[in-house]
Every structure is written in C-alpha cells, then in structure tokens.
Design a protein around this motif. Structure first.
Motif, mmCIF file in Angstrom:
data_model
loop_
_atom_site.group_PDB
_atom_site.id
_atom_site.type_symbol
_atom_site.label_atom_id
_atom_site.label_comp_id
_atom_site.label_asym_id
_atom_site.label_seq_id
_atom_site.Cartn_x
_atom_site.Cartn_y
_atom_site.Cartn_z
ATOM 1 N N ARG A 1 0.852 -1.189 0.000
ATOM 2 C CA ARG A 1 0.000 0.000 0.000
ATOM 3 C C ARG A 1 0.888 1.240 0.000
ATOM 4 N NH1 ARG A 1 -2.724 2.730 4.241
ATOM 5 N NH2 ARG A 1 -2.228 1.067 5.717
ATOM 6 N N TYR A 2 0.583 2.160 -0.850
ATOM 7 C CA TYR A 2 1.362 3.340 -1.231
ATOM 8 C C TYR A 2 2.853 3.042 -1.391
ATOM 9 C CZ TYR A 2 1.516 4.318 3.931
ATOM 10 O OH TYR A 2 1.651 4.262 5.297
ATOM 11 N N GLU A 3 3.149 1.821 -1.830
ATOM 12 C CA GLU A 3 4.447 1.403 -2.356
ATOM 13 C C GLU A 3 5.573 1.295 -1.327
ATOM 14 O OE1 GLU A 3 5.103 1.975 -6.695
ATOM 15 O OE2 GLU A 3 4.380 3.992 -6.217
ATOM 16 N N GLY A 4 5.257 1.383 -0.043
ATOM 17 C CA GLY A 4 6.313 1.217 0.945
ATOM 18 C C GLY A 4 5.863 1.649 2.313
ATOM 19 N N PRO A 5 6.794 1.751 3.264
ATOM 20 C CA PRO A 5 6.438 2.211 4.600
ATOM 21 C C PRO A 5 6.124 3.702 4.612
ATOM 22 C CG PRO A 5 8.804 1.954 4.423
ATOM 23 C CD PRO A 5 8.227 1.430 3.138
ATOM 24 N N GLY A 6 5.296 4.114 5.586
ATOM 25 C CA GLY A 6 5.002 5.520 5.792
ATOM 26 C C GLY A 6 5.157 5.881 7.251
ATOM 27 N N TRP A 7 5.411 7.157 7.514
ATOM 28 C CA TRP A 7 5.515 7.639 8.895
ATOM 29 C C TRP A 7 5.008 9.079 8.940
ATOM 30 C CZ3 TRP A 7 9.291 6.614 5.448
ATOM 31 C CH2 TRP A 7 10.235 7.595 5.150
ATOM 32 N N GLU A 8 4.444 9.477 10.074
ATOM 33 C CA GLU A 8 3.784 10.775 10.150
ATOM 34 C C GLU A 8 3.700 11.278 11.581
ATOM 35 O OE1 GLU A 8 -0.462 10.895 9.394
ATOM 36 O OE2 GLU A 8 -0.700 8.823 10.043
ATOM 37 N N ASN A 9 3.452 12.587 11.697
ATOM 38 C CA ASN A 9 2.949 13.192 12.921
ATOM 39 C C ASN A 9 1.795 14.103 12.521
ATOM 40 O OD1 ASN A 9 4.137 15.575 11.945
ATOM 41 N ND2 ASN A 9 5.840 15.523 13.394
ATOM 42 N N SER A 10 1.395 15.023 13.380
ATOM 43 C CA SER A 10 0.214 15.825 13.075
ATOM 44 C C SER A 10 0.448 16.830 11.959
ATOM 45 C CB SER A 10 -0.246 16.564 14.337
ATOM 46 O OG SER A 10 0.751 17.486 14.767
ATOM 47 N N LYS A 11 1.706 17.102 11.619
ATOM 48 C CA LYS A 11 2.003 18.144 10.650
ATOM 49 C C LYS A 11 2.242 17.622 9.237
ATOM 50 C CE LYS A 11 4.122 21.207 14.078
ATOM 51 N NZ LYS A 11 3.102 22.266 13.977
ATOM 52 N N ILE A 12 2.839 16.430 9.121
ATOM 53 C CA ILE A 12 3.316 15.979 7.812
ATOM 54 C C ILE A 12 3.442 14.457 7.806
ATOM 55 C CG2 ILE A 12 5.783 16.072 8.413
ATOM 56 C CD1 ILE A 12 6.221 17.373 5.593
ATOM 57 N N GLY A 13 3.426 13.888 6.608
ATOM 58 C CA GLY A 13 3.679 12.460 6.448
ATOM 59 C C GLY A 13 4.728 12.236 5.369
ATOM 60 N N TYR A 14 5.417 11.106 5.466
ATOM 61 C CA TYR A 14 6.414 10.718 4.472
ATOM 62 C C TYR A 14 6.199 9.253 4.103
ATOM 63 C CZ TYR A 14 8.906 14.842 6.276
ATOM 64 O OH TYR A 14 9.243 16.121 6.678
ATOM 65 N N ARG A 15 6.703 8.878 2.951
ATOM 66 C CA ARG A 15 6.721 7.462 2.563
ATOM 67 C C ARG A 15 8.001 7.188 1.792
ATOM 68 N NH1 ARG A 15 3.951 6.198 -3.072
ATOM 69 N NH2 ARG A 15 3.887 8.262 -4.025
ATOM 70 N N LEU A 16 8.442 5.935 1.831
ATOM 71 C CA LEU A 16 9.626 5.511 1.095
ATOM 72 C C LEU A 16 9.230 4.434 0.111
ATOM 73 C CD1 LEU A 16 13.208 5.001 2.225
ATOM 74 C CD2 LEU A 16 12.072 3.041 1.212
ATOM 75 N N TYR A 17 9.601 4.612 -1.146
ATOM 76 C CA TYR A 17 9.361 3.574 -2.146
ATOM 77 C C TYR A 17 10.280 2.395 -1.831
ATOM 78 C CZ TYR A 17 7.672 7.652 -4.831
ATOM 79 O OH TYR A 17 7.047 8.792 -5.249
ATOM 80 N N LEU A 18 9.728 1.301 -1.342
ATOM 81 C CA LEU A 18 10.545 0.171 -0.923
ATOM 82 C C LEU A 18 10.793 -0.757 -2.111
ATOM 83 C CD1 LEU A 18 11.984 -0.754 1.615
ATOM 84 C CD2 LEU A 18 10.025 -2.213 2.126
ATOM 85 N N ASP A 19 11.467 -0.202 -3.106
ATOM 86 C CA ASP A 19 11.859 -0.939 -4.303
ATOM 87 C C ASP A 19 13.139 -0.302 -4.814
ATOM 88 O OD1 ASP A 19 11.077 1.312 -6.118
ATOM 89 O OD2 ASP A 19 9.048 0.754 -5.526
ATOM 90 N N TRP A 20 13.528 -0.578 -6.042
ATOM 91 C CA TRP A 20 14.810 -0.098 -6.555
ATOM 92 C C TRP A 20 14.943 1.421 -6.519
ATOM 93 C CZ3 TRP A 20 15.154 3.219 -10.659
ATOM 94 C CH2 TRP A 20 14.002 3.358 -11.453
ATOM 95 N N ARG A 21 13.833 2.151 -6.585
ATOM 96 C CA ARG A 21 13.889 3.615 -6.594
ATOM 97 C C ARG A 21 14.347 4.175 -5.252
ATOM 98 N NH1 ARG A 21 7.802 4.607 -8.089
ATOM 99 N NH2 ARG A 21 7.717 2.871 -6.605
ATOM 100 N N ASN A 22 13.806 3.632 -4.170
ATOM 101 C CA ASN A 22 14.198 3.979 -2.804
ATOM 102 C C ASN A 22 14.130 5.483 -2.535
ATOM 103 O OD1 ASN A 22 15.291 2.162 -0.520
ATOM 104 N ND2 ASN A 22 16.464 4.032 -0.288
ATOM 105 N N ALA A 23 13.211 6.193 -3.164
ATOM 106 C CA ALA A 23 13.050 7.623 -2.935
ATOM 107 C C ALA A 23 12.084 7.859 -1.778
ATOM 108 C CB ALA A 23 12.532 8.304 -4.200
#
Length: 338
Positions: free
Chosen positions: A89-111
């Motif tokens: 789901r959404y291509e990898g792990p995600g992490w967040e707090n009340s202000k912002i969220g991030y995700r990492l493409y857990l594949d060759w792109r790794n962005a």
C-alpha cells in the motif's frame, strides 16, 4: 515504554476528493498495562492479501487480485517486488505526525516522498485504501505532493558512482521493521548485499519522526567504508538552492512552487547535515547532493518538508528560512533536534 499499534475505527471521519464519505479512522496504542493511548506519531507498512504473483504486462511480476491490505510489524521484501507491482500500500512504509507524512518507495527507486496534510490528525491507515494511487488526488486529509522522478526525493540515500546516483537496483535482501513507541515512530530498513559499482555492502537505516515539528531524523550505518554514500533534495528547474553553514552543521533547502498540486503551490524542503561527516555538497543531474565521507560510524542528518496548505503552517519563504536558521542554531549548540 514500547507500544503495540492497533487501529481503531472511530472518531475521525475522512472524505474523498469527491466528497464521498469513507470509513472513519483513528489510531490508538495499547501500552504494556493495556491502557489506550492516542499516539502523536505513527509508522506502518501494509501488504496486499489474497493474491498471487503473476507475470505482468511491464515485463516483471505483479501481485494480482489482492483483496485487502494488512499491516505488518516487519517484512522481508519478496524477490518479485518492484515498482508498481501492487503489493505494498502506497508502495512502501510511511511515517507521520500531526504536521506531515512521508513514505519511502521500498523498491529499486528507494526515494522518499511527502504526504502534505490539511488536517492535524494521523491519517496513514486511510491512505491508499480506495485505489492503489488514489493519494495522488486531492482529498480532505491532503495528498501526495512531491514528484520524486529519478531523484532520491527528500532525504533518501544512494551512492555516487561516476557522477551518477546509484539507487537500489541490486540488493540481495531487504528487510523493514516498524517501531511505534510512546515518544516517536521509526522505519528501520536493512539492505543486505547492496551492490553499487564494484562495491557490495550491507546498509542499516533508521528514519524517525517525533511529535513536534516536521523533520525526520535519518541514521545510516554502512557495514564498511566506501566513498560516495549520499543523500539529497530533488532538483526542480527554476527553483534556486538555498544554503547556509553554521559552526558544526549546515543546510541546503529549496522553496517555491514545486508540488504536484494543480496548480502547483509552495513547498519548502530542507536537509541538515553535520559538516564533519560530509565530503562534498554539489548539484547532480536530479538532486542537490550531500556526499558523505567513508565511514562505518553512524551518519546522522535531518530532512523536512513544509507545505503552505498545512494548518497553521509556514506560508512564505521568509518564514521558512527563519525556521531553518533557528534549527541550525539548535544543532550547532546541541548536535541534535528533538
């Protein structure tokens, strides 16, 4: 005290971009005594269930007919998995707090990508549940706002080989572990047998978000000394680079209309790094780069995004730079943001 994450469906109601009501979601944690706690940070990784790996139209395996997603605390990434294989789901792990969220493409792109948030609640359990890439469209909670392209996105990592950033095209095994505690949330990734150029190493990484502010703390632990391990900020045409050095730390940053929103709106991105750990800062083909010295010690840096649609957020370049300068002063004095 470490918590075990559970998802509770109540209290916070979200709506899609068309105004259609979706499931209500909220997140609670149980501590070791069984007390219910509303966390201030959250991380997850979610895999598709009920399907199978089949030959896909793009020449690689795809996960077909997954009927639902399940959160897991840890994952050995299947050998078949690559970009757009419909498994995560959404291509990898995600992490967040009340202000912002991030995700990492857990594949060759790794962005690393940014979820801009219009609400001050935790939303990741909802994201991507109503379509694989629905998060690219505006919703009441916000949306994916960054186009990483061929870059590392914001604050991810790779290796410079012959002036080219090598991502994670060749890795023997990749493991991800999610850790939600009372004080923070982190995504821990172990890359076993990462090949870049003529070098093969193991790389342990930890990406941690705290309740306050927008930044993620990144920790990289290489198994041996090699040149060229790097991080960076995606480079956009017409968006100038902002730089400042302190006594011990420095930052690079960009600010301007560099989002996927239609029409594009203002986003600030920044990366803080320890001058003693860095060999060079330069601009590459797709990224503004920070290149680290060879080491087997832990490399530490911080990155953040600041979207103008964030509630009570940073709305101007002047306010963004002021915020960065304040953080730089803290780092020079204490060597840590927390």
């Amino acid at each position: 005290m470490k918590n075990i994450a559970i998802i509770s469906l109540f209290v916070f109601t979200l709506f899609s971009c068309k105004g259609k009501k979706t499931d209500s979601v909220n997140i609670t944690l149980n501590d070791n005594a069984g007390a219910r706690i509303a966390p201030k940070t959250y991380a997850e990784i979610s895999i598709a269930e009920g399907g199978e790996w089949v030959d896909g139209s793009r020449g690689h395996k795809e996960y077909n007919s997954g009927t639902s997603f399940k959160n897991v605390d840890s994952l050995q990434v299947p050998a078949e998995h690559t970009d757009h294989s419909w498994f995560l789901r959404y291509e990898g792990p995600g992490w967040e707090n009340s202000k912002i969220g991030y995700r990492l493409y857990l594949d060759w792109r790794n962005a690393i990508d940014i979820f801009g948030k219009k609400v001050d609640s935790l939303v990741l359990p909802y994201v991507g549940q109503d379509g694989f890439d629905s998060y690219h469209e505006p919703a009441d909670w916000g949306q994916d706002i960054l186009k990483a392209g061929k870059s590392m996105g914001i604050g991810s990592y790779g290796r410079i080989v012959a002036d080219t950033v090598v991502h994670f095209q060749s890795v023997k095994n990749t493991f991800a572990i999610i850790d939600n505690t009372d004080n923070d949330s982190s995504v821990n990734i172990h890359y076993q047998g990462w090949k870049s150029g003529n070098e093969i190493i193991d790389l342990n990484t930890k990406l941690t978000i705290y309740p306050q502010d927008r930044y993620t703390k990144a920790s990289l632990m290489p198994s041996k000394e090699i040149t060229g391990i790097c991080t960076g900020v995606v480079k956009f045409k017409e968006i100038p680079l902002i730089k400042k050095e302190g006594s011990q730390w420095a930052y690079i940053a960009t600010y301007g209309k560099q989002t996927l929103v239609t029409p594009p709106d203002n986003l600030g991105m920044a990366l803080f790094y320890n001058l003693d750990e860095v060999a060079e800062q330069k601009t590459g083909t797709d990224d503004h780069l920070v290149i680290f010295k060879p080491t087997i010690k832990t490399i530490t840096y911080y990155f953040l995004g600041a979207w103008e649609q964030e509630p009570n957020g940073i709305k101007t370049q002047e306010a963004f730079i002021q915020d960065l300068n304040t953080k730089l002063e803290v780092l020079d004095k204490t060597n840590i943001l927390k």
